[in-house]
Design a protein around this motif. Structure first.
Motif, PDB file in Angstrom:
ATOM      1  N   LEU A 116     -62.114  49.302 -49.293  1.00 55.91           N
ATOM      2  CA  LEU A 116     -63.191  48.388 -48.941  1.00 55.91           C
ATOM      3  C   LEU A 116     -64.429  49.163 -48.501  1.00 55.91           C
ATOM      4  CD1 LEU A 116     -64.224  45.503 -48.441  1.00 55.91           C
ATOM      5  CD2 LEU A 116     -63.226  45.627 -46.140  1.00 55.91           C
ATOM      6  N   ALA A 117     -64.223  50.218 -47.717  1.00 58.65           N
ATOM      7  CA  ALA A 117     -65.345  51.041 -47.259  1.00 58.65           C
ATOM      8  C   ALA A 117     -66.065  51.692 -48.441  1.00 58.65           C
ATOM      9  CB  ALA A 117     -64.840  52.108 -46.290  1.00 58.65           C
ATOM     10  N   ASP A 118     -65.321  51.998 -49.500  1.00 57.98           N
ATOM     11  CA  ASP A 118     -65.934  52.609 -50.684  1.00 57.98           C
ATOM     12  C   ASP A 118     -66.632  51.578 -51.567  1.00 57.98           C
ATOM     13  OD1 ASP A 118     -65.092  55.140 -49.969  1.00 57.98           O
ATOM     14  OD2 ASP A 118     -63.211  55.002 -51.092  1.00 57.98           O
ATOM     15  N   ILE A 119     -66.195  50.321 -51.497  1.00 63.59           N
ATOM     16  CA  ILE A 119     -66.766  49.273 -52.345  1.00 63.59           C
ATOM     17  C   ILE A 119     -68.112  48.793 -51.815  1.00 63.59           C
ATOM     18  CG2 ILE A 119     -66.467  46.862 -53.063  1.00 63.59           C
ATOM     19  CD1 ILE A 119     -63.482  47.434 -53.354  1.00 63.59           C
ATOM     20  N   VAL A 120     -68.214  48.603 -50.478  1.00 66.65           N
ATOM     21  CA  VAL A 120     -69.468  48.077 -49.913  1.00 66.65           C
ATOM     22  C   VAL A 120     -70.583  49.096 -50.120  1.00 66.65           C
ATOM     23  CG1 VAL A 120     -68.225  46.723 -48.185  1.00 66.65           C
ATOM     24  CG2 VAL A 120     -69.027  49.016 -47.601  1.00 66.65           C
ATOM     25  N   ILE A 128     -73.854  42.657 -47.868  1.00 69.81           N
ATOM     26  CA  ILE A 128     -72.720  43.516 -48.230  1.00 69.81           C
ATOM     27  C   ILE A 128     -71.972  42.974 -49.437  1.00 69.81           C
ATOM     28  CG2 ILE A 128     -70.543  44.516 -47.374  1.00 69.81           C
ATOM     29  CD1 ILE A 128     -71.548  44.564 -44.655  1.00 69.81           C
ATOM     30  N   ALA A 129     -72.285  41.748 -49.870  1.00 71.68           N
ATOM     31  CA  ALA A 129     -71.500  41.074 -50.911  1.00 71.68           C
ATOM     32  C   ALA A 129     -70.049  41.020 -50.463  1.00 71.68           C
ATOM     33  CB  ALA A 129     -71.626  41.803 -52.243  1.00 71.68           C
ATOM     34  N   TRP A 130     -69.851  40.494 -49.235  1.00 70.75           N
ATOM     35  CA  TRP A 130     -68.549  40.546 -48.578  1.00 70.75           C
ATOM     36  C   TRP A 130     -67.458  39.849 -49.398  1.00 70.75           C
ATOM     37  CZ3 TRP A 130     -66.233  43.093 -44.807  1.00 70.75           C
ATOM     38  CH2 TRP A 130     -65.037  42.605 -44.289  1.00 70.75           C
ATOM     39  N   LYS A 131     -67.726  38.637 -49.870  1.00 74.39           N
ATOM     40  CA  LYS A 131     -66.693  37.884 -50.581  1.00 74.39           C
ATOM     41  C   LYS A 131     -66.240  38.606 -51.848  1.00 74.39           C
ATOM     42  CE  LYS A 131     -68.049  33.319 -48.868  1.00 74.39           C
ATOM     43  NZ  LYS A 131     -68.527  31.961 -49.230  1.00 74.39           N
ATOM     44  N   ALA A 132     -67.190  39.155 -52.567  1.00 70.91           N
ATOM     45  CA  ALA A 132     -66.839  39.885 -53.793  1.00 70.91           C
ATOM     46  C   ALA A 132     -66.077  41.156 -53.452  1.00 70.91           C
ATOM     47  CB  ALA A 132     -68.109  40.223 -54.571  1.00 70.91           C
ATOM     48  N   SER A 133     -66.476  41.819 -52.371  1.00 68.21           N
ATOM     49  CA  SER A 133     -65.838  43.090 -51.987  1.00 68.21           C
ATOM     50  C   SER A 133     -64.385  42.891 -51.584  1.00 68.21           C
ATOM     51  CB  SER A 133     -66.622  43.741 -50.838  1.00 68.21           C
ATOM     52  OG  SER A 133     -67.945  44.037 -51.230  1.00 68.21           O
ATOM     53  N   VAL A 134     -64.131  41.875 -50.727  1.00 69.18           N
ATOM     54  CA  VAL A 134     -62.750  41.671 -50.265  1.00 69.18           C
ATOM     55  C   VAL A 134     -61.869  41.142 -51.387  1.00 69.18           C
ATOM     56  CG1 VAL A 134     -63.425  41.377 -47.854  1.00 69.18           C
ATOM     57  CG2 VAL A 134     -63.303  39.371 -49.350  1.00 69.18           C
ATOM     58  N   SER A 135     -62.462  40.433 -52.344  1.00 67.54           N
ATOM     59  CA  SER A 135     -61.677  39.979 -53.493  1.00 67.54           C
ATOM     60  C   SER A 135     -61.202  41.164 -54.319  1.00 67.54           C
ATOM     61  CB  SER A 135     -62.513  39.031 -54.362  1.00 67.54           C
ATOM     62  OG  SER A 135     -62.805  37.831 -53.667  1.00 67.54           O
ATOM     63  N   ARG A 136     -62.020  42.205 -54.393  1.00 72.08           N
ATOM     64  CA  ARG A 136     -61.664  43.392 -55.193  1.00 72.08           C
ATOM     65  C   ARG A 136     -60.505  44.176 -54.589  1.00 72.08           C
ATOM     66  NH1 ARG A 136     -66.942  46.768 -56.592  1.00 72.08           N
ATOM     67  NH2 ARG A 136     -65.306  48.156 -57.443  1.00 72.08           N
ATOM     68  N   ILE A 137     -60.260  44.010 -53.269  1.00 69.54           N
ATOM     69  CA  ILE A 137     -59.116  44.705 -52.668  1.00 69.54           C
ATOM     70  C   ILE A 137     -57.907  43.768 -52.541  1.00 69.54           C
ATOM     71  CG2 ILE A 137     -60.607  46.279 -51.382  1.00 69.54           C
ATOM     72  CD1 ILE A 137     -59.862  44.680 -48.841  1.00 69.54           C
ATOM     73  N   GLY A 138     -58.009  42.574 -53.155  1.00 70.59           N
ATOM     74  CA  GLY A 138     -56.881  41.651 -53.155  1.00 70.59           C
ATOM     75  C   GLY A 138     -56.749  40.814 -51.898  1.00 70.59           C
ATOM     76  N   GLN A 139     -57.844  40.685 -51.110  1.00 72.51           N
ATOM     77  CA  GLN A 139     -57.815  39.888 -49.883  1.00 72.51           C
ATOM     78  C   GLN A 139     -59.013  38.936 -49.864  1.00 72.51           C
ATOM     79  OE1 GLN A 139     -55.530  39.657 -47.687  1.00 72.51           O
ATOM     80  NE2 GLN A 139     -54.288  41.511 -47.819  1.00 72.51           N
ATOM     81  N   PRO A 140     -59.037  37.948 -50.751  1.00 76.01           N
ATOM     82  CA  PRO A 140     -60.224  37.075 -50.879  1.00 76.01           C
ATOM     83  C   PRO A 140     -60.537  36.250 -49.637  1.00 76.01           C
ATOM     84  CG  PRO A 140     -58.360  36.191 -52.112  1.00 76.01           C
ATOM     85  CD  PRO A 140     -57.966  37.572 -51.697  1.00 76.01           C
ATOM     86  N   ASN A 141     -59.558  36.046 -48.764  1.00 79.34           N
ATOM     87  CA  ASN A 141     -59.774  35.225 -47.559  1.00 79.34           C
ATOM     88  C   ASN A 141     -60.021  36.064 -46.311  1.00 79.34           C
ATOM     89  OD1 ASN A 141     -59.336  32.743 -48.972  1.00 79.34           O
ATOM     90  ND2 ASN A 141     -57.134  33.130 -48.887  1.00 79.34           N
ATOM     91  N   LEU A 142     -60.255  37.339 -46.474  1.00 76.36           N
ATOM     92  CA  LEU A 142     -60.448  38.228 -45.335  1.00 76.36           C
ATOM     93  C   LEU A 142     -61.765  37.933 -44.629  1.00 76.36           C
ATOM     94  CD1 LEU A 142     -58.965  40.877 -44.165  1.00 76.36           C
ATOM     95  CD2 LEU A 142     -60.887  42.097 -45.204  1.00 76.36           C
ATOM     96  N   HIS A 143     -61.716  37.800 -43.298  1.00 76.74           N
ATOM     97  CA  HIS A 143     -62.916  37.659 -42.483  1.00 76.74           C
ATOM     98  C   HIS A 143     -63.280  39.019 -41.907  1.00 76.74           C
ATOM     99  CE1 HIS A 143     -61.553  33.243 -41.590  1.00 76.74           C
ATOM    100  NE2 HIS A 143     -61.995  33.409 -42.822  1.00 76.74           N
ATOM    101  N   PHE A 144     -64.544  39.195 -41.550  1.00 71.31           N
ATOM    102  CA  PHE A 144     -64.940  40.482 -40.980  1.00 71.31           C
ATOM    103  C   PHE A 144     -64.155  40.772 -39.703  1.00 71.31           C
ATOM    104  CE2 PHE A 144     -67.450  43.559 -38.673  1.00 71.31           C
ATOM    105  CZ  PHE A 144     -67.861  44.429 -39.680  1.00 71.31           C
TER     106      PHE A 144
END
Length: 398
Positions: free
Chosen positions: A185-189, A297-313
Motif C-alpha cells: 500500500l505504501a508503494d501504491i500511494v 491519495i486515491a485511497w479507495k483504488a489503492s486499498v482495492s489493489r491490495i485486496g482490502q476494498p473496505n479498508l479505512h485509514f
C-alpha cells in the motif's frame, strides 16, 4: 375554601372543594410542598405522606420540583457544563442528543423517566433503522447524563438506564493487514504519502495525531516521533489544533529502522527545514482533511489493489496495534504505545493475539497428530511386509 382534616405528625391532609384530598409536607429545607397529584381518599393521601417521610429518613427523598426539569433542558446543560470535553466530543454529544434522544424523550420530566420507558426508546430507535452501534452511543450518553442526576445533583434516586448489553456496540471486526500488504500500500500511494502510511501503521497513530506532526517532533537519529498535539475537525470551524485525545496521548514512539529511513527521505524531499513545518501536507502545503484522503491519495483504488476494498485509514492504526500486541509486549507497554489511559484496548489486542496463538498451536497439534498417524501406518505396513518376507523365505527353504 378547603377544609382541614385533622393533624398529623408529618405533613397534613386537607379536603378540597372538589371532594378530593391534597397532601402537603415540609421538605428538609422547611419549605412546604404539595404532592404532585390529589387523592380520591384520605387514606391514600395519608399513605403518600408516610412514604415521603420514610424516604426522607432513608435519605432517598428527591425534591419533586427539581425532578420536573425536562430531559432536553437538563441534557443540554450537562453537555455545556461537562469539564474537559474535547470539541469533537461536544459535537458528537450534541448530534446524538438532537438526532436520537430529544425527538423521543426530550419533553419528559426527569422524575418520570423509568427503565421501561428507556427500553421502549431504544427499541424504537432500532426499529427505525438506527444501527446497534449508534443506538449504543446514544444509550451511553443518556446513561451518563442521568448518572449525574443521580450522584451529583440528587434529582433521581436510581438511574433508569438498566438495560443489559444496550451499551455495547458490537462493531464488525476491522481488517488487519499483513506486513506485505502494508508495504505494498505504501508503494501504491503517491510517493509524497508513502511515509504517511508507514508512520501511521508502525507508530500506532490516530489520524489527528499523524496529521499534526511537525518536523520538531521527529528524531531520525533516535528513530522516534513525539506526539504532543492533534488536529480535530469541527463543523463550522475547520481544523483545530489542540492536545491529544487524552493525557496518555502525549507520548514518544519508536519506529522500526526500515520506517525511519523512509521518514528521513520524506523530510529531505517534502518538508521545510523550519521546526514548525508540518510533516504531512497536501501538494500546496496545507493540512490534510480526512475527507480529502480519497481525492489526494486515491485511497479507495489503492486499498482495492491490495485486496482490502473496505479498508479505512484508521485500520492502519488497528493493524499497528495488532502487530505490536503480537510481539508479546506487556499491557502497560501497549497502553503507552497506543496512547490509552485504560488497559481495556490493550487487553483486547492481547486477547486477540492470544486466540490467534492458540489457533496456531492447535493447527500445529493437528499437523503433529497427522504426521504421527501417518508414521504409525507406515510402520505397520513395514512390519507386515517384513513378516511376509520372512514367511516367503521359510516357504522357499522347504
Amino acid at each position: 375554601m378547603a377544609n382541614k382534616e385533622g393533624h398529623r405528625r408529618f405533613g397534613n391532609v386537607r379536603k378540597l372543594p372538589s371532594g378530593r384530598y391534597q397532601a402537603r409536607y415540609p421538605g428538609p429545607d422547611g419549605r412546604m410542598r404539595n404532592a404532585p397529584e390529589t387523592f380520591a381518599r384520605k387514606s391514600d393521601a395519608d399513605r403518600y405522606l408516610t412514604l415521603v417521610e420514610a424516604q426522607m429518613v432513608r435519605r432517598e427523598w428527591v425534591d419533586p420540583d427539581l425532578a420536573k426539569v425536562k430531559l432536553d433542558d437538563y441534557a443540554r446543560r450537562w453537555i455545556e457544563q461537562r469539564p474537559n470535553l474535547r470539541p469533537r466530543t461536544v459535537h458528537l454529544y450534541g448530534w446524538l442528543l438532537e438526532k436520537h434522544i430529544v425527538p423521543y424523550l426530550g419533553g419528559t420530566e426527569l422524575g418520570r423517566l423509568d427503565t421501561p420507558m428507556v427500553r421502549d426508546w431504544r427499541a424504537e430507535l432500532l426499529g427505525n433503522g438506527v444501527s446497534v452501534s449508534m443506538a449504543a452511543k446514544a444509550y451511553r450518553l443518556l446513561r451518563a447524563v442521568l448518572m449525574t442526576a443521580v450522584k451529583e445533583d440528587q434529582i433521581l434516586t436510581r438511574n433508569p438506564c438498566q438495560i443489559p448489553g444496550a451499551d455495547q456496540e458490537k462493531a464488525a471486526e476491522r481488517p488487519v493487514l499483513t506486513l506485505a500488504q502494508v508495504f505494498k500500500l505504501a508503494d501504491i500511494v503517491p510517493p509524497r504519502y508513502r511515509a504517511l502510511v508507514l508512520v501511521t501503521t508502525f507508530g500506532c497513530l490516530r489520524w489527528g495525531e499523524v496529521s499534526a506532526l511537525q518536523r520538531q517532533d521527529i528524531d531520525t537519529t533516535a528513530g522516534t516521533i513525539r506526539i504532543r498535539q492533534a488536529y480535530t475537525e469541527q463543523r463550522g470551524v475547520g481544523l483545530v489544533l489542540g492536545p491529544p485525545k487524552s493525557r496518555a496521548g502525549r507520548r514518544t514512539v519508536t519506529l522500526p529502522p526500515a520506517v525511519v529511513e523512509v521518514v528521513r527521505d520524506h523530510l529531505a524531499a517534502e518538508v521545510d527545514d523550519h521546526p514548525d513545518a508540518f510533516v504531512f501536507t497536501t501538494e500546496s502545503g496545507r493540512p490534510i482533511w480526512r475527507g480529502n484522503l480519497n481525492k489526494i491519495i486515491a485511497w479507495k483504488a489503492s486499498v482495492s489493489r491490495i485486496g482490502q476494498p473496505n479498508l479505512h485509514f484508521h485500520d492502519l492504526r488497528h493493524t499497528g496495534n495488532t502487530l505490536a500486541a503480537r510481539t508479546g509486549a506487556s499491557t502497560r507497554d501497549l497502553m503507552a504505545r497506543m496512547g490509552h489511559d485504560s488497559p481495556q484496548a490493550a487487553l483486547i489486542y492481547q486477547h486477540a493475539t492470544a486466540e490467534a496463538d492458540r489457533a496456531i498451536a492447535q493447527a500445529l497439534h493437528e499437523a503433529v497428530r497427522a504426521d504421527r498417524k501417518k508414521g504409525k501406518k507406515s510402520d505397520a505396513n513395514g512390519k507386515r511386509k517384513d513378516k511376509a518376507g520372512k514367511k516367503s523365505k521359510k516357504d522357499s527353504g522347504r
